[in-house]
Design an enzyme around this catalytic site. Structure first.
Site, short mmCIF file in Angstrom:
data_model
loop_
_atom_site.label_atom_id
_atom_site.label_comp_id
_atom_site.label_asym_id
_atom_site.label_seq_id
_atom_site.Cartn_x
_atom_site.Cartn_y
_atom_site.Cartn_z
N PRO A 1 0.79 -1.21 0.00
CA PRO A 1 0.00 0.00 0.00
C PRO A 1 0.83 1.27 0.00
O PRO A 1 1.82 1.39 0.73
CB PRO A 1 -0.81 -0.11 1.30
CG PRO A 1 -0.21 -1.21 2.08
CD PRO A 1 0.94 -1.75 1.37
N GLU A 2 0.41 2.20 -0.80
CA GLU A 2 0.93 3.55 -0.76
C GLU A 2 -0.12 4.41 -0.04
O GLU A 2 -1.08 3.87 0.49
CB GLU A 2 1.21 4.05 -2.19
CG GLU A 2 2.18 3.11 -2.93
CD GLU A 2 2.53 3.54 -4.34
OE1 GLU A 2 2.68 4.74 -4.55
OE2 GLU A 2 2.63 2.68 -5.22
#
Length: 271
Positions: free
Chosen positions: A2-3
């Site tokens: 995840p960013e």
DNA sequence: CTTTACGCCTGACGGC
DNA sequence: TGCCGTCAGGCGTAAA
């Protein structure tokens, strides 16, 4: 995995399920994450209420009682809200079970993620102390990027992925933002003008904002708290599109390794 | 100080 | 079918 958009999607998704809930017990099936899960985690949390669900960079910060639970999802981590009776699957490492019978469950196949307990506000915790500004804050602007990049020879893509420069940008959104800004990802950070860094700021905010609206990007396994994917993948303009025509000029999108990470760009539109 | 390379892990996929 | 190399959304650390 995840960013920032994916972490923010998870934050918003879990918030209504965990806010004001009191912890009944904690189940740690695998304590060997990026750092060992504290052995006293359960005694720290039990009987205390979640009063805030925040985010700093790619870290989730749950204020529980008078301390903070710091969660990082690494490359492959995800959080789900399940009934406590739901049988744990492979890589379901930690359950935070609430008195209402629901449970916040951390799954992380690669175990690059972390779950740590911080007694005081975590701003000065070593993992957070040196982070750069949030991309939607006023502190993130073209002049700051310009000043910080002077004299630096690393690729601009690596520069904007440096969490000490600005937080939240990972490998997908770095390629996407630089395409939107028309800047070649391998260009030396220190050789980019102030005007172009102003464009970078707008491009970063635009792509991160659009991705949050779409619920994040699911390439392979990102899911929200209900196990549903994010839909920003359909809006990716270059990432994962090697050989496909550039939406702007029609020439094939290229992929090159920059700083040990795959980087996608249009060699014609990005200079 | 900056820049680069390497681990940490599991799983999926492509080539043979 | 199996095996083996490569790659994957992150990031701290060591080395140069």
């Amino acid at each position: 995995m995840p960013e920032l958009p994916e972490v923010e999607t998870i934050r918003r998704g879990i918030s209504p399920h965990v806010l004001e809930q009191t912890v009944a017990r904690v189940v740690v099936r695998q304590s060997r994450l990026r750092w060992p899960v504290p052995s006293d985690l359960e005694q720290r949390l039990v009987g205390k209420k979640v009063v805030e669900v925040g985010r700093r960079a790619k870290y989730l910060l749950l204020r529980i009682g008078d301390g903070w639970l710091l969660i990082h999802l690494g490359m492959s981590g995800s959080l789900r809200i399940v009934e406590e009776a739901t049988e744990a699957g492979r890589h379901d490492h930690i359950d935070i079970v609430f008195v209402n019978g629901r449970c916040l469950r951390l799954n992380d196949p690669r175990r690059f993620g972390a779950m740590l307990w911080v007694g005081r506000h975590p701003d000065r915790h070593p993992l957070l102390a040196r982070l750069g500004p949030e991309p939607f804050s006023d502190d993130f602007d073209g002049a700051m990027l310009y000043d910080k990049s002077r004299g630096r020879r690393l690729a601009v893509k690596n520069f904007i992925m440096d969490q000490r420069v600005v937080v939240g940008i990972g490998n997908i959104y770095a390629s996407e933002a630089l395409f939107r800004a028309g800047i070649h990802p391998a260009r030396a950070a220190g050789h980019i003008s102030l005007a172009r860094y102003v464009d970078v700021v707008h491009a970063v905010r635009e792509v991160l904002g659009d991705a949050i609206e779409a619920g994040g990007t699911t390439l392979r396994d990102f899911t929200d708290e209900n196990g549903r994917p994010g839909y920003f993948r359909q809006q990716l303009l270059v990432y994962g599109r090697e050989g496909q025509p550039c939406g702007s000029c029609g020439r094939p999108i290229r992929c090159k390794t920059i700083g040990q990470r795959s980087s996608y760009f249009c060699a014609h539109c990005q200079r």
